[in-house]
Scaffold this active site. Structure first.
Site, PDB file in Angstrom:
ATOM      1  N   ALA A  71      -4.205  17.660 -42.433  1.00 17.70           N
ATOM      2  CA  ALA A  71      -3.967  19.100 -42.450  1.00 17.70           C
ATOM      3  C   ALA A  71      -4.377  19.665 -43.800  1.00 17.70           C
ATOM      4  O   ALA A  71      -4.368  18.970 -44.810  1.00 17.70           O
ATOM      5  CB  ALA A  71      -2.496  19.402 -42.175  1.00 17.70           C
ATOM      6  N   ASP A  72      -4.728  20.943 -43.788  1.00 16.18           N
ATOM      7  CA  ASP A  72      -5.027  21.655 -45.023  1.00 16.18           C
ATOM      8  C   ASP A  72      -4.485  23.068 -44.876  1.00 16.18           C
ATOM      9  O   ASP A  72      -4.709  23.719 -43.857  1.00 16.18           O
ATOM     10  CB  ASP A  72      -6.524  21.683 -45.303  1.00 16.18           C
ATOM     11  CG  ASP A  72      -6.827  22.239 -46.673  1.00 16.18           C
ATOM     12  OD1 ASP A  72      -6.343  21.663 -47.670  1.00 16.18           O
ATOM     13  OD2 ASP A  72      -7.536  23.254 -46.769  1.00 16.18           O
ATOM     14  N   THR A  73      -3.762  23.526 -45.903  1.00 24.30           N
ATOM     15  CA  THR A  73      -3.147  24.841 -45.876  1.00 24.30           C
ATOM     16  C   THR A  73      -3.731  25.718 -46.965  1.00 24.30           C
ATOM     17  O   THR A  73      -3.938  25.262 -48.086  1.00 24.30           O
ATOM     18  CB  THR A  73      -1.617  24.728 -46.066  1.00 24.30           C
ATOM     19  OG1 THR A  73      -1.086  23.923 -45.010  1.00 24.30           O
ATOM     20  CG2 THR A  73      -0.943  26.091 -46.039  1.00 24.30           C
ATOM     21  N   GLY A 108      -5.156  24.315 -41.156  1.00 25.25           N
ATOM     22  CA  GLY A 108      -6.048  23.599 -40.254  1.00 25.25           C
ATOM     23  C   GLY A 108      -5.441  22.238 -39.983  1.00 25.25           C
ATOM     24  O   GLY A 108      -4.983  21.560 -40.905  1.00 25.25           O
TER      25      GLY A 108
END
Length: 191
Positions: A71-73, A108
């Protein structure tokens, strides 16, 4: 199937455990920089997927097959992506820009099977509106050290209720991993 987590984030691990998952953390080496002309949504989607593919490449082949989650924030204010601040001064500046304004938190999420490389995931967006917090409140929060490892210089779970005027969407997304769609994404890969 075994769930692997391509993240060192203690918040993502806690969210998964609270939701009943028991992931195994795995290493990943993905570049998290935004590419020229890349939209914030495209960036978090790409980085999440790159984290997963990097982790799969680094996985010990003796491990059981499974699903790797990455995940990427990003915190987005207007067209600006506010990443993790490198210094307290940058954290202070980010929080000052956010106060009294609306911004978006995009995460994501990529899930990839280690055996056949089937994929699932997506981008989840939550709208957050900060109250007009004072300079002293910002200074106290920055002095606590919390902002330095968080996109946008804040962890919503660390703020008291006076900071948030409105939240539209997933709270877990703002913390770093939207839990609500996860079961469906995982189920789609287990079939």
């Amino acid at each position: 199937m075994r769930l692997y987590l391509a993240s060192t984030s203690p918040r993502r691990l806690a969210l998964l455990r609270d939701a009943g998952y028991d992931p195994v953390r795995v290493l990943q080496r993905a570049d998290e920089e935004r590419l020229p002309g890349e939209s914030p949504a495209a960036m978090v989607r790409r980085v999440a997927r790159d984290k997963v593919l990097s982790a799969i490449d680094l996985l010990d082949r003796a491990r059981p097959a499974g699903i790797v989650l990455g995940a990427d924030t990003a915190v987005v204010l207007g067209e600006d992506v506010l990443g993790k601040p490198a210094t307290p001064a940058i954290a202070r500046e980010m929080l000052t820009r956010l106060r009294g304004r609306s911004h978006q938190v995009l995460t994501g999420v990529a899930l990839v099977r280690t055996d056949d490389r089937r994929e699932a995931g997506g981008v989840i967006t939550t709208r957050v509106v900060f109250r007009s917090v004072g300079a002293q409140e910002i200074e106290r929060y920055v002095a606590g050290g919390s902002p330095l490892d968080k996109a946008g210089a804040y962890g919503i779970q660390d703020l008291d209720g006076t900071w948030i005027a409105k939240l539209d969407g997933s709270m877990s997304n703002v913390i770093g991993l939207p839990i609500e769609p996860l079961a469906d994404w995982i189920a789609s890969l287990e079939r």
